[in-house]
Enzyme design. Structure first.
Site, PDB file in Angstrom:
ATOM      1  N   GLU A 275       0.851  -1.209   0.000  1.00 47.97           N
ATOM      2  CA  GLU A 275       0.000   0.000   0.000  1.00 47.97           C
ATOM      3  C   GLU A 275       0.879   1.249   0.000  1.00 47.97           C
ATOM      4  O   GLU A 275       0.539   2.253  -0.630  1.00 47.97           O
ATOM      5  CB  GLU A 275      -0.947   0.006   1.203  1.00 47.97           C
ATOM      6  CG  GLU A 275      -1.958  -1.126   1.190  1.00 47.97           C
ATOM      7  CD  GLU A 275      -2.782  -1.213  -0.097  1.00 47.97           C
ATOM      8  OE1 GLU A 275      -3.165  -0.168  -0.641  1.00 47.97           O
ATOM      9  OE2 GLU A 275      -3.017  -2.345  -0.572  1.00 47.97           O
ATOM     10  N   TRP A 278       1.527   1.623  -3.425  1.00 51.48           N
ATOM     11  CA  TRP A 278       0.464   2.312  -4.176  1.00 51.48           C
ATOM     12  C   TRP A 278       0.640   3.824  -4.081  1.00 51.48           C
ATOM     13  O   TRP A 278       0.429   4.554  -5.044  1.00 51.48           O
ATOM     14  CB  TRP A 278      -0.932   1.920  -3.648  1.00 51.48           C
ATOM     15  CG  TRP A 278      -1.522   0.778  -4.408  1.00 51.48           C
ATOM     16  CD1 TRP A 278      -1.594  -0.526  -4.001  1.00 51.48           C
ATOM     17  CD2 TRP A 278      -2.118   0.837  -5.726  1.00 51.48           C
ATOM     18  NE1 TRP A 278      -2.203  -1.273  -4.984  1.00 51.48           N
ATOM     19  CE2 TRP A 278      -2.537  -0.471  -6.047  1.00 51.48           C
ATOM     20  CE3 TRP A 278      -2.340   1.853  -6.649  1.00 51.48           C
ATOM     21  CZ2 TRP A 278      -3.163  -0.777  -7.256  1.00 51.48           C
ATOM     22  CZ3 TRP A 278      -2.954   1.556  -7.863  1.00 51.48           C
ATOM     23  CH2 TRP A 278      -3.354   0.252  -8.155  1.00 51.48           C
ATOM     24  N   TRP A 306     -21.346  12.307 -18.395  1.00 55.25           N
ATOM     25  CA  TRP A 306     -21.584  12.479 -16.948  1.00 55.25           C
ATOM     26  C   TRP A 306     -22.799  13.367 -16.744  1.00 55.25           C
ATOM     27  O   TRP A 306     -23.012  14.325 -17.486  1.00 55.25           O
ATOM     28  CB  TRP A 306     -20.363  13.105 -16.271  1.00 55.25           C
ATOM     29  CG  TRP A 306     -19.107  12.311 -16.408  1.00 55.25           C
ATOM     30  CD1 TRP A 306     -18.010  12.637 -17.167  1.00 55.25           C
ATOM     31  CD2 TRP A 306     -18.810  11.047 -15.802  1.00 55.25           C
ATOM     32  NE1 TRP A 306     -17.053  11.659 -17.052  1.00 55.25           N
ATOM     33  CE2 TRP A 306     -17.509  10.662 -16.221  1.00 55.25           C
ATOM     34  CE3 TRP A 306     -19.498  10.192 -14.946  1.00 55.25           C
ATOM     35  CZ2 TRP A 306     -16.897   9.483 -15.820  1.00 55.25           C
ATOM     36  CZ3 TRP A 306     -18.883   9.003 -14.548  1.00 55.25           C
ATOM     37  CH2 TRP A 306     -17.608   8.662 -14.978  1.00 55.25           C
ATOM     38  N   ASN A 341     -10.617   3.169   3.516  1.00 49.51           N
ATOM     39  CA  ASN A 341     -10.376   2.932   2.093  1.00 49.51           C
ATOM     40  C   ASN A 341     -11.485   2.117   1.419  1.00 49.51           C
ATOM     41  O   ASN A 341     -11.922   2.443   0.314  1.00 49.51           O
ATOM     42  CB  ASN A 341      -9.033   2.222   1.903  1.00 49.51           C
ATOM     43  CG  ASN A 341      -8.743   1.970   0.435  1.00 49.51           C
ATOM     44  OD1 ASN A 341      -8.642   2.914  -0.357  1.00 49.51           O
ATOM     45  ND2 ASN A 341      -8.645   0.708   0.054  1.00 49.51           N
ATOM     46  N   TRP A 359     -16.448  12.041 -11.930  1.00 52.32           N
ATOM     47  CA  TRP A 359     -15.505  11.706 -10.859  1.00 52.32           C
ATOM     48  C   TRP A 359     -14.792  12.956 -10.333  1.00 52.32           C
ATOM     49  O   TRP A 359     -14.388  12.998  -9.169  1.00 52.32           O
ATOM     50  CB  TRP A 359     -14.484  10.662 -11.335  1.00 52.32           C
ATOM     51  CG  TRP A 359     -13.654  11.073 -12.526  1.00 52.32           C
ATOM     52  CD1 TRP A 359     -13.973  10.897 -13.840  1.00 52.32           C
ATOM     53  CD2 TRP A 359     -12.384  11.745 -12.521  1.00 52.32           C
ATOM     54  NE1 TRP A 359     -12.990  11.425 -14.654  1.00 52.32           N
ATOM     55  CE2 TRP A 359     -11.994  11.944 -13.864  1.00 52.32           C
ATOM     56  CE3 TRP A 359     -11.541  12.192 -11.513  1.00 52.32           C
ATOM     57  CZ2 TRP A 359     -10.805  12.578 -14.222  1.00 52.32           C
ATOM     58  CZ3 TRP A 359     -10.343  12.823 -11.873  1.00 52.32           C
ATOM     59  CH2 TRP A 359      -9.992  13.008 -13.209  1.00 52.32           C
ATOM     60  N   TRP A 382      -9.837   8.227  -7.486  1.00 51.52           N
ATOM     61  CA  TRP A 382     -11.091   8.535  -8.190  1.00 51.52           C
ATOM     62  C   TRP A 382     -11.102   7.955  -9.596  1.00 51.52           C
ATOM     63  O   TRP A 382     -12.118   7.417 -10.040  1.00 51.52           O
ATOM     64  CB  TRP A 382     -11.343  10.051  -8.196  1.00 51.52           C
ATOM     65  CG  TRP A 382     -12.030  10.433  -6.931  1.00 51.52           C
ATOM     66  CD1 TRP A 382     -11.454  10.930  -5.799  1.00 51.52           C
ATOM     67  CD2 TRP A 382     -13.418  10.253  -6.627  1.00 51.52           C
ATOM     68  NE1 TRP A 382     -12.399  11.071  -4.812  1.00 51.52           N
ATOM     69  CE2 TRP A 382     -13.623  10.672  -5.301  1.00 51.52           C
ATOM     70  CE3 TRP A 382     -14.515   9.780  -7.343  1.00 51.52           C
ATOM     71  CZ2 TRP A 382     -14.876  10.628  -4.676  1.00 51.52           C
ATOM     72  CZ3 TRP A 382     -15.762   9.733  -6.725  1.00 51.52           C
ATOM     73  CH2 TRP A 382     -15.929  10.162  -5.411  1.00 51.52           C
TER      74      TRP A 382
HETATM   75  C1  LIG Z   1     -11.704   7.613  -4.216  1.00 53.61           C
HETATM   76  C2  LIG Z   1     -10.434   7.535  -3.369  1.00 53.61           C
HETATM   77  C3  LIG Z   1      -9.802   8.702  -2.974  1.00 53.61           C
HETATM   78  C4  LIG Z   1      -8.643   8.640  -2.186  1.00 53.61           C
HETATM   79  N1  LIG Z   1      -8.028   9.820  -1.806  1.00 53.61           N
HETATM   80  C5  LIG Z   1      -6.890   9.765  -1.072  1.00 53.61           C
HETATM   81  C6  LIG Z   1      -6.228  10.962  -0.677  1.00 53.61           C
HETATM   82  O1  LIG Z   1      -6.627  12.082  -1.000  1.00 53.61           O
HETATM   83  N2  LIG Z   1      -5.118  10.847   0.105  1.00 53.61           N
HETATM   84  C7  LIG Z   1      -4.610   9.627   0.472  1.00 53.61           C
HETATM   85  O2  LIG Z   1      -3.591   9.574   1.175  1.00 53.61           O
HETATM   86  N3  LIG Z   1      -5.193   8.490   0.072  1.00 53.61           N
HETATM   87  C8  LIG Z   1      -6.317   8.508  -0.680  1.00 53.61           C
HETATM   88  N4  LIG Z   1      -6.918   7.340  -1.055  1.00 53.61           N
HETATM   89  C9  LIG Z   1      -6.251   6.053  -0.761  1.00 53.61           C
HETATM   90  C10 LIG Z   1      -6.617   5.381   0.563  1.00 53.61           C
HETATM   91  O3  LIG Z   1      -8.006   5.324   0.713  1.00 53.61           O
HETATM   92  C11 LIG Z   1      -6.016   6.056   1.782  1.00 53.61           C
HETATM   93  O4  LIG Z   1      -4.632   6.263   1.578  1.00 53.61           O
HETATM   94  C12 LIG Z   1      -6.172   5.189   3.032  1.00 53.61           C
HETATM   95  O5  LIG Z   1      -7.536   4.940   3.279  1.00 53.61           O
HETATM   96  C13 LIG Z   1      -5.555   5.904   4.216  1.00 53.61           C
HETATM   97  O6  LIG Z   1      -5.753   5.183   5.404  1.00 53.61           O
HETATM   98  P1  LIG Z   1      -4.519   4.527   6.158  1.00 53.61           P
HETATM   99  O7  LIG Z   1      -3.425   5.508   6.308  1.00 53.61           O
HETATM  100  O8  LIG Z   1      -5.055   3.889   7.387  1.00 53.61           O
HETATM  101  O9  LIG Z   1      -4.078   3.430   5.094  1.00 53.61           O
HETATM  102  P2  LIG Z   1      -3.180   2.120   5.226  1.00 53.61           P
HETATM  103  O10 LIG Z   1      -4.009   1.010   4.663  1.00 53.61           O
HETATM  104  O11 LIG Z   1      -2.629   1.952   6.559  1.00 53.61           O
HETATM  105  O12 LIG Z   1      -2.030   2.386   4.155  1.00 53.61           O
HETATM  106  C14 LIG Z   1      -0.783   3.003   4.504  1.00 53.61           C
HETATM  107  C15 LIG Z   1      -0.509   4.147   3.570  1.00 53.61           C
HETATM  108  O13 LIG Z   1      -0.400   3.677   2.228  1.00 53.61           O
HETATM  109  C16 LIG Z   1      -0.942   4.649   1.324  1.00 53.61           C
HETATM  110  N5  LIG Z   1      -2.089   4.075   0.637  1.00 53.61           N
HETATM  111  C17 LIG Z   1      -2.938   3.131   1.095  1.00 53.61           C
HETATM  112  N6  LIG Z   1      -3.859   2.829   0.159  1.00 53.61           N
HETATM  113  C18 LIG Z   1      -3.573   3.601  -0.908  1.00 53.61           C
HETATM  114  C19 LIG Z   1      -4.152   3.751  -2.197  1.00 53.61           C
HETATM  115  N7  LIG Z   1      -5.213   3.031  -2.592  1.00 53.61           N
HETATM  116  N8  LIG Z   1      -3.622   4.652  -3.046  1.00 53.61           N
HETATM  117  C20 LIG Z   1      -2.546   5.382  -2.689  1.00 53.61           C
HETATM  118  N9  LIG Z   1      -1.939   5.273  -1.485  1.00 53.61           N
HETATM  119  C21 LIG Z   1      -2.451   4.397  -0.618  1.00 53.61           C
HETATM  120  C22 LIG Z   1      -1.387   5.833   2.172  1.00 53.61           C
HETATM  121  O14 LIG Z   1      -0.343   6.779   2.207  1.00 53.61           O
HETATM  122  C23 LIG Z   1      -1.609   5.206   3.528  1.00 53.61           C
HETATM  123  O15 LIG Z   1      -1.481   6.106   4.592  1.00 53.61           O
HETATM  124  C24 LIG Z   1      -8.100   7.382  -1.841  1.00 53.61           C
HETATM  125  C25 LIG Z   1      -8.753   6.219  -2.242  1.00 53.61           C
HETATM  126  C26 LIG Z   1      -9.909   6.288  -2.998  1.00 53.61           C
HETATM  127  C27 LIG Z   1     -10.594   5.018  -3.421  1.00 53.61           C
END
Ligand SMILES: Cc1cc2nc3c(=O)[nH]c(=O)nc-3n(C[C@H](O)[C@H](O)[C@H](O)COP(=O)(O)OP(=O)(O)OC[C@H]3O[C@@H](n4cnc5c(N)ncnc54)[C@H](O)[C@@H]3O)c2cc1C
Length: 476
Positions: A275, A278, A306, A341, A359, A382
């Site tokens: 992640e 990602w 849209w 997420n 979106w 998105w």
């Molecule tokens: C529509 C949509 C919009 C989002 N907008 C953002 C946003 O503005 N900022 C943001 O940081 N994340 C965004 N995310 C990705 C993700 O949802 C969040 O990073 C995550 O929920 C943060 O929670 P956590 O730190 O507990 O994640 P954890 O699961 O603990 O992951 C650790 C770190 O990995 C990174 N990460 C995890 N999942 C993703 C992912 N899918 N894409 C990119 N990086 C990821 C983040 O930096 C996160 O803090 C988005 C996802 C979706 C589907």
């Protein structure tokens, strides 16, 4: 030697390449210039984070200068007034961030002021990673496999002791100088951010505590737990990472050590690292495809019709769509500045496929309301959900908001927390209250259309309409 350290998205002291370099070579003058396009919730975070960083610097007898205005003017004014020998910063990889870095370099060259920039925000420099054909990766799995084949745990050089500042940076900034309150980052009248501090501790110390807690309590359950919003098994690091309060390098290095020493379960910890991968991939894509915040990666979607419907948009923003898992997510976002997420994916699918809204409308709302708003992650998230991004979920895969709720919040703990008007409805009807018998609704104090809305659209009909519209778009 005097060194101006231009802070950007690196609000930390430890594990910081630009700051380590500055400290090693001279007196450090840290300065932060308020950015222009920060969302409302992120501004709240920024205020708290700057307060915490200012206090940390103060304890070392270093003044953190705050400024507003054109960054070039602020940095050149400060550097000239201090007779600074060097300006350093950590690079920002958004399109605007890259452009500003280039303009800053040129401006400093013209003034014969030395400068040096570092990568302290990503594990890898995006412009140095390519596939075998020499072009940018567009799919996550090969990208991350490639990165993992050579990524080594590393850490920034140890910070040397701060040398006493012999000049006053606040006076040197002149009319650009601001106090924290003068930056006007916190909302008032109404203070819609009042509850955020119940959920979050912005700042470097808060980030380190959050990281330790995750490694101690949750990393071993991450793989299975991360999809269930009520379990709290994700790291909660995203807003800390967004403002650079913790470095991805520290996370990567410490996670690798925990895996190698057997302290962390390898499968779960590697899932967590993917992640972080990602995050890396999203910034990489944005760096190589800078138009992504405005344009779909898949150009076919330029022709997607849209819908424009303010009533739908409002219902979605306010968590009043009549679909409990969607409404819970949107209300979690409003009240806590965060959304899990799994639920982000559900609400984004709902906006783009059930409501057929653009979106970019959803991305804009997230940008303003998320504490972790990050241009790369938000744009990629998105576009992924809308089906138009690189390595995206296909448009025809439409999340069923009823089944998603039943699968990922089976007992409804998450939904009941954020949608309290459904708190006592039996599990059987929680995700389809409109199908519940009248006596069940009465016993649960639910009056559909009054205490809780009827669904804004019918799931089956909305799904069919989205699919046929998609087929028409594909057919050109
Ligand atoms: C529509 C949509 C919009 C989002 N907008 C953002 C946003 O503005 N900022 C943001 O940081 N994340 C965004 N995310 C990705 C993700 O949802 C969040 O990073 C995550 O929920 C943060 O929670 P956590 O730190 O507990 O994640 P954890 O699961 O603990 O992951 C650790 C770190 O990995 C990174 N990460 C995890 N999942 C993703 C992912 N899918 N894409 C990119 N990086 C990821 C983040 O930096 C996160 O803090 C988005 C996802 C979706 C589907």
């Amino acid at each position: 030697m005097k060194v101006v350290y231009w802070l950007r998205q690196d609000l930390r002291i430890q594990s910081n390449y630009a700051l380590s370099h500055a400290c090693a070579v001279g007196e450090v003058y840290p300065v932060f210039i308020a950015p222009q396009n920060t969302g409302g919730a992120s501004k709240w975070w920024l205020h708290q984070s700057l307060k915490s960083l200012g206090d940390a610097y103060q304890s070392k007898d270093i003044a953190l200068a705050l400024a507003a205005g054109d960054p070039i003017e602020c940095i050149t004014t400060l550097s000239n007034a201090l007779h600074a020998d060097l300006v350093v910063w950590n690079r920002v990889y958004t399109p605007d961030g890259i452009e500003l870095g280039e303009i800053m370099r040129n401006a400093l060259d013209e003034l014969n002021i030395k400068h040096r920039s570092f990568n302290s925000q990503l594990l890898l420099e995006p412009t140095k990673v390519f596939n075998k054909q020499g072009t940018p990766f567009k799919v996550f799995t090969p990208f991350w496999r490639h990165c993992r084949s050579f990524l080594e745990p590393q850490t920034a050089p140890k910070l040397s002791a701060f040398k006493t500042q012999s000049s006053d940076p606040i006076a040197a900034l002149g009319s650009h100088s601001r106090s924290l309150d003068e930056l006007g980052l916190t909302p008032s009248n109404p203070d819609w951010a009042a509850e955020f501090s119940e959920f979050w501790s912005p700042g470097e110390a808060g980030a380190q505590a959050q990281w330790q807690e995750f490694m101690d309590d949750s990393v071993d359950d991450y793989g299975d737990g991360r999809d269930f919003p009520a379990l709290g098994k994700t790291s909660g690091l995203s807003p800390h990472l967004a403002w650079g309060e913790i470095s991805p390098e520290q996370i990567f290095a410490e996670c690798c050590v925990a895996i190698d020493s057997g302290q962390a379960d390898a499968v779960n910890a590697n899932k967590f690292l993917s992640e972080i991968g990602w995050r890396e991939f999203c910034s990489y894509l944005l760096c190589h495809f800078p138009h992504l915040p405005e344009q779909a990666f898949n150009a076919k979607f330029d022709a997607f019709p849209w819908q424009q419907n303010q009533d739908y948009l409002k219902a979605w923003q306010q968590g009043k769509t009549g679909y409990p898992i969607v409404d819970a997510g949107m209300r979690e976002l409003w009240q806590s500045g965060y959304m899990h997420n799994r639920v982000r994916m559900i609400v984004a699918s709902f906006l783009t496929k059930h409501l057929m809204l653009d979106w970019r409308e959803g991305a804009d709302w997230f940008w303003d309301t998320l504490l972790d708003a990050d241009l790369a992650n938000n744009t990629a998230g998105w576009q992924w959900a809308a089906g138009c991004g690189a390595d995206a979920a296909p448009y025809f895969r439409i999340f069923n908001p009823i089944l998603q709720g039943q699968k990922f919040d089976k007992r409804g703990e998450y939904v009941r927390q954020w949608v309290p008007e459904l708190a006592t409805i039996p599990d059987k009807w929680l995700y389809t209250p409109w199908e519940a018998p009248v006596e069940v609704l009465e016993q649960s104090n639910v009056v559909l259309g009054s205490t809780y809305p009827m669904p804004v659209v019918d799931h089956k009909q909305a799904r069919e309409l989205a699919l046929s519209t998609y087929q028409q778009m594909k057919a050109g």
